[in-house]
Design a protein around this motif. Sequence first.
Motif, PDB file in Angstrom:
ATOM      1  N   ALA A   1      19.852 -40.728  -9.416  1.00  0.00           N
ATOM      2  CA  ALA A   1      18.528 -40.134  -9.633  1.00  0.00           C
ATOM      3  C   ALA A   1      18.603 -38.882 -10.502  1.00  0.00           C
ATOM      4  O   ALA A   1      17.784 -37.968 -10.356  1.00  0.00           O
ATOM      5  CB  ALA A   1      17.849 -39.826  -8.300  1.00  0.00           C
ATOM      6  N   GLY A   2      19.570 -38.839 -11.383  1.00  0.00           N
ATOM      7  CA  GLY A   2      19.703 -37.713 -12.298  1.00  0.00           C
ATOM      8  C   GLY A   2      20.255 -36.443 -11.691  1.00  0.00           C
ATOM      9  O   GLY A   2      20.354 -35.421 -12.369  1.00  0.00           O
ATOM     10  N   LYS A   3      20.636 -36.486 -10.423  1.00  0.00           N
ATOM     11  CA  LYS A   3      21.140 -35.302  -9.728  1.00  0.00           C
ATOM     12  C   LYS A   3      22.660 -35.211  -9.886  1.00  0.00           C
ATOM     13  O   LYS A   3      23.364 -36.214  -9.873  1.00  0.00           O
ATOM     14  CB  LYS A   3      20.781 -35.355  -8.242  1.00  0.00           C
ATOM     15  CG  LYS A   3      19.283 -35.347  -7.966  1.00  0.00           C
ATOM     16  CD  LYS A   3      18.662 -33.991  -8.302  1.00  0.00           C
ATOM     17  CE  LYS A   3      17.195 -33.941  -7.876  1.00  0.00           C
ATOM     18  NZ  LYS A   3      16.591 -32.612  -8.141  1.00  0.00           N
ATOM     19  N   PRO A   4      23.196 -33.985  -9.998  1.00  0.00           N
ATOM     20  CA  PRO A   4      24.625 -33.819 -10.256  1.00  0.00           C
ATOM     21  C   PRO A   4      25.494 -34.116  -9.038  1.00  0.00           C
ATOM     22  O   PRO A   4      25.062 -33.988  -7.890  1.00  0.00           O
ATOM     23  CB  PRO A   4      24.729 -32.347 -10.657  1.00  0.00           C
ATOM     24  CG  PRO A   4      23.587 -31.691  -9.969  1.00  0.00           C
ATOM     25  CD  PRO A   4      22.477 -32.698  -9.990  1.00  0.00           C
ATOM     26  N   SER A   5      26.743 -34.444  -9.322  1.00  0.00           N
ATOM     27  CA  SER A   5      27.681 -34.766  -8.244  1.00  0.00           C
ATOM     28  C   SER A   5      27.848 -33.600  -7.277  1.00  0.00           C
ATOM     29  O   SER A   5      27.996 -33.804  -6.066  1.00  0.00           O
ATOM     30  CB  SER A   5      29.029 -35.180  -8.825  1.00  0.00           C
ATOM     31  OG  SER A   5      29.660 -34.087  -9.469  1.00  0.00           O
ATOM     32  N   LEU A   6      27.818 -32.375  -7.780  1.00  0.00           N
ATOM     33  CA  LEU A   6      27.975 -31.205  -6.920  1.00  0.00           C
ATOM     34  C   LEU A   6      26.903 -31.157  -5.840  1.00  0.00           C
ATOM     35  O   LEU A   6      27.188 -30.836  -4.680  1.00  0.00           O
ATOM     36  CB  LEU A   6      27.924 -29.932  -7.764  1.00  0.00           C
ATOM     37  CG  LEU A   6      27.973 -28.603  -7.006  1.00  0.00           C
ATOM     38  CD1 LEU A   6      29.235 -28.483  -6.168  1.00  0.00           C
ATOM     39  CD2 LEU A   6      27.851 -27.426  -7.970  1.00  0.00           C
ATOM     40  N   LEU A   7      25.677 -31.482  -6.204  1.00  0.00           N
ATOM     41  CA  LEU A   7      24.594 -31.464  -5.222  1.00  0.00           C
ATOM     42  C   LEU A   7      24.860 -32.469  -4.111  1.00  0.00           C
ATOM     43  O   LEU A   7      24.702 -32.161  -2.928  1.00  0.00           O
ATOM     44  CB  LEU A   7      23.258 -31.778  -5.902  1.00  0.00           C
ATOM     45  CG  LEU A   7      22.050 -31.841  -4.965  1.00  0.00           C
ATOM     46  CD1 LEU A   7      21.772 -30.479  -4.346  1.00  0.00           C
ATOM     47  CD2 LEU A   7      20.819 -32.346  -5.705  1.00  0.00           C
ATOM     48  N   TYR A   8      25.295 -33.677  -4.471  1.00  0.00           N
ATOM     49  CA  TYR A   8      25.556 -34.696  -3.462  1.00  0.00           C
ATOM     50  C   TYR A   8      26.732 -34.308  -2.577  1.00  0.00           C
ATOM     51  O   TYR A   8      26.730 -34.592  -1.370  1.00  0.00           O
ATOM     52  CB  TYR A   8      25.787 -36.048  -4.123  1.00  0.00           C
ATOM     53  CG  TYR A   8      24.507 -36.678  -4.622  1.00  0.00           C
ATOM     54  CD1 TYR A   8      23.595 -37.235  -3.740  1.00  0.00           C
ATOM     55  CD2 TYR A   8      24.200 -36.688  -5.971  1.00  0.00           C
ATOM     56  CE1 TYR A   8      22.408 -37.795  -4.182  1.00  0.00           C
ATOM     57  CE2 TYR A   8      23.012 -37.246  -6.431  1.00  0.00           C
ATOM     58  CZ  TYR A   8      22.118 -37.795  -5.532  1.00  0.00           C
ATOM     59  OH  TYR A   8      20.937 -38.343  -5.983  1.00  0.00           O
ATOM     60  N   ALA A   9      27.752 -33.676  -3.161  1.00  0.00           N
ATOM     61  CA  ALA A   9      28.883 -33.231  -2.354  1.00  0.00           C
ATOM     62  C   ALA A   9      28.434 -32.227  -1.300  1.00  0.00           C
ATOM     63  O   ALA A   9      28.842 -32.297  -0.133  1.00  0.00           O
ATOM     64  CB  ALA A   9      29.951 -32.619  -3.252  1.00  0.00           C
ATOM     65  N   MET A  10      27.567 -31.296  -1.693  1.00  0.00           N
ATOM     66  CA  MET A  10      27.085 -30.286  -0.749  1.00  0.00           C
ATOM     67  C   MET A  10      26.134 -30.894   0.282  1.00  0.00           C
ATOM     68  O   MET A  10      26.230 -30.604   1.480  1.00  0.00           O
ATOM     69  CB  MET A  10      26.416 -29.140  -1.504  1.00  0.00           C
ATOM     70  CG  MET A  10      27.389 -28.264  -2.268  1.00  0.00           C
ATOM     71  SD  MET A  10      26.643 -26.758  -2.975  1.00  0.00           S
ATOM     72  CE  MET A  10      25.682 -27.482  -4.308  1.00  0.00           C
ATOM     73  N   GLN A  11      25.212 -31.722  -0.168  1.00  0.00           N
ATOM     74  CA  GLN A  11      24.257 -32.325   0.762  1.00  0.00           C
ATOM     75  C   GLN A  11      24.946 -33.201   1.803  1.00  0.00           C
ATOM     76  O   GLN A  11      24.502 -33.294   2.948  1.00  0.00           O
ATOM     77  CB  GLN A  11      23.230 -33.154  -0.010  1.00  0.00           C
ATOM     78  CG  GLN A  11      22.215 -32.326  -0.777  1.00  0.00           C
ATOM     79  CD  GLN A  11      21.201 -33.187  -1.500  1.00  0.00           C
ATOM     80  OE1 GLN A  11      21.469 -34.346  -1.827  1.00  0.00           O
ATOM     81  NE2 GLN A  11      20.034 -32.622  -1.764  1.00  0.00           N
ATOM     82  N   GLY A  12      26.044 -33.835   1.396  1.00  0.00           N
ATOM     83  CA  GLY A  12      26.734 -34.739   2.305  1.00  0.00           C
ATOM     84  C   GLY A  12      27.347 -34.063   3.514  1.00  0.00           C
ATOM     85  O   GLY A  12      27.559 -34.710   4.547  1.00  0.00           O
ATOM     86  N   VAL A  13      27.635 -32.770   3.403  1.00  0.00           N
ATOM     87  CA  VAL A  13      28.265 -32.061   4.523  1.00  0.00           C
ATOM     88  C   VAL A  13      27.401 -30.927   5.056  1.00  0.00           C
ATOM     89  O   VAL A  13      27.804 -30.216   5.987  1.00  0.00           O
ATOM     90  CB  VAL A  13      29.647 -31.508   4.113  1.00  0.00           C
ATOM     91  CG1 VAL A  13      30.610 -32.642   3.806  1.00  0.00           C
ATOM     92  CG2 VAL A  13      29.544 -30.561   2.914  1.00  0.00           C
ATOM     93  N   TYR A  14      26.226 -30.756   4.505  1.00  0.00           N
ATOM     94  CA  TYR A  14      25.369 -29.649   4.950  1.00  0.00           C
ATOM     95  C   TYR A  14      24.921 -29.863   6.397  1.00  0.00           C
ATOM     96  O   TYR A  14      24.512 -30.950   6.790  1.00  0.00           O
ATOM     97  CB  TYR A  14      24.136 -29.518   4.061  1.00  0.00           C
ATOM     98  CG  TYR A  14      23.265 -28.348   4.453  1.00  0.00           C
ATOM     99  CD1 TYR A  14      23.626 -27.052   4.104  1.00  0.00           C
ATOM    100  CD2 TYR A  14      22.116 -28.534   5.208  1.00  0.00           C
ATOM    101  CE1 TYR A  14      22.848 -25.968   4.481  1.00  0.00           C
ATOM    102  CE2 TYR A  14      21.332 -27.453   5.589  1.00  0.00           C
ATOM    103  CZ  TYR A  14      21.712 -26.178   5.225  1.00  0.00           C
ATOM    104  OH  TYR A  14      20.940 -25.102   5.611  1.00  0.00           O
ATOM    105  N   GLY A  15      25.014 -28.811   7.179  1.00  0.00           N
ATOM    106  CA  GLY A  15      24.567 -28.867   8.568  1.00  0.00           C
ATOM    107  C   GLY A  15      25.696 -28.975   9.577  1.00  0.00           C
ATOM    108  O   GLY A  15      25.449 -28.941  10.788  1.00  0.00           O
ATOM    109  N   VAL A  16      26.937 -29.082   9.104  1.00  0.00           N
ATOM    110  CA  VAL A  16      28.051 -29.261  10.037  1.00  0.00           C
ATOM    111  C   VAL A  16      28.588 -27.934  10.570  1.00  0.00           C
ATOM    112  O   VAL A  16      29.343 -27.919  11.534  1.00  0.00           O
ATOM    113  CB  VAL A  16      29.210 -30.040   9.371  1.00  0.00           C
ATOM    114  CG1 VAL A  16      28.750 -31.417   8.937  1.00  0.00           C
ATOM    115  CG2 VAL A  16      29.782 -29.278   8.177  1.00  0.00           C
ATOM    116  N   ALA A  17      28.231 -26.830   9.929  1.00  0.00           N
ATOM    117  CA  ALA A  17      28.785 -25.527  10.300  1.00  0.00           C
ATOM    118  C   ALA A  17      27.653 -24.521  10.503  1.00  0.00           C
ATOM    119  O   ALA A  17      26.481 -24.813  10.249  1.00  0.00           O
ATOM    120  CB  ALA A  17      29.744 -25.037   9.213  1.00  0.00           C
TER     121      ALA A  17
END
Length: 229
Positions: A27-43
Motif C-alpha cells: 500500500a505504498g508504505k515503507p518497510s520501516l513502518l511495517y517493522a515498527m507496527q508489527g511489534v508495537y504494543g509489546v513493551a
Amino acid sequence: MASSLLIMQARLASSRLAQKALLPIYAGKPSLLYAMQGVYGVADAHVLACDVASFSSFEPIAQEAGFAIMAGDADDVLARFAHVAKEYKVDYVIRATADNLIVGQELVRLALDGAIDSDADYFCFEATAHGSGVEVIRRTVLLDAYANASSPFEREHVTPYIYGHPQRYKVIKPVVESRFFAPDLRSTLDTPEDYTRLVEFFTHRAFPSQTIIEEYIAWMRSNLYQMSL
C-alpha cells in the motif's frame, strides 16, 4: 512486574539494498513502518534508534507508528542503545531491527516472558527463520556492555559482548517451539531477492498479524522456498 523498552535500530545506509527502510512493502508504505507496527504494543515504551543522517527521513514514520525516535552514532549501535536505555528506567530492553519484518508480537512476548521467568541477563530464541528473532537484555547488563565492549564488531552488533561472556552474564538461548522452528528459512530484508519475496508475501495478507511468523513459514513451505543464509 518487570518493565520493558523495545528499541528498534535502523539507518538509511545499506550496501546490498539501497535505502531499504524506505522501500514500499504494501500500500505504498515503507518497510520501516511495517517493522515498527508489527511489534508495537509489546513493551512499556518503543523507541526507534537511528543514526543522525537518517533522522529527518525516519521521524515522520516513527511518529506514525507511535515510536519515539532518538539519533546517535552510525557505527556504534551499542552506544545508540545505551543512550536510549539511560533515558528509560526499565528492567529489560528488547532489541529489534528494522530489516526484520516477520517477527510479530507473540514471539516478542514469549522472549520477554522467557527472560523474566529464567532471570536471564540475555535471552534469545534459536532456530527461528533468519530475520524473525529478537533479543532481550537486562538494562543494567546492556549498560555494562556499553562500558566494557571494545571491538568494532561488539559495538556495531550490540550484544556479542554479552553472549560472548557467559561466565559474566546469565545467557539463555533455548530452541524456539516447533511452530516457529524454521532455521532453514530466510525472512530478513537485506537483498533485492528478499525485497521481492516480502512484497509478494504481504500483498495478500493483513498486517500487522498476530500469527505472521506461522503464516510466513507456511507460505514459504507451500512455495517450496528453501533459502540459503
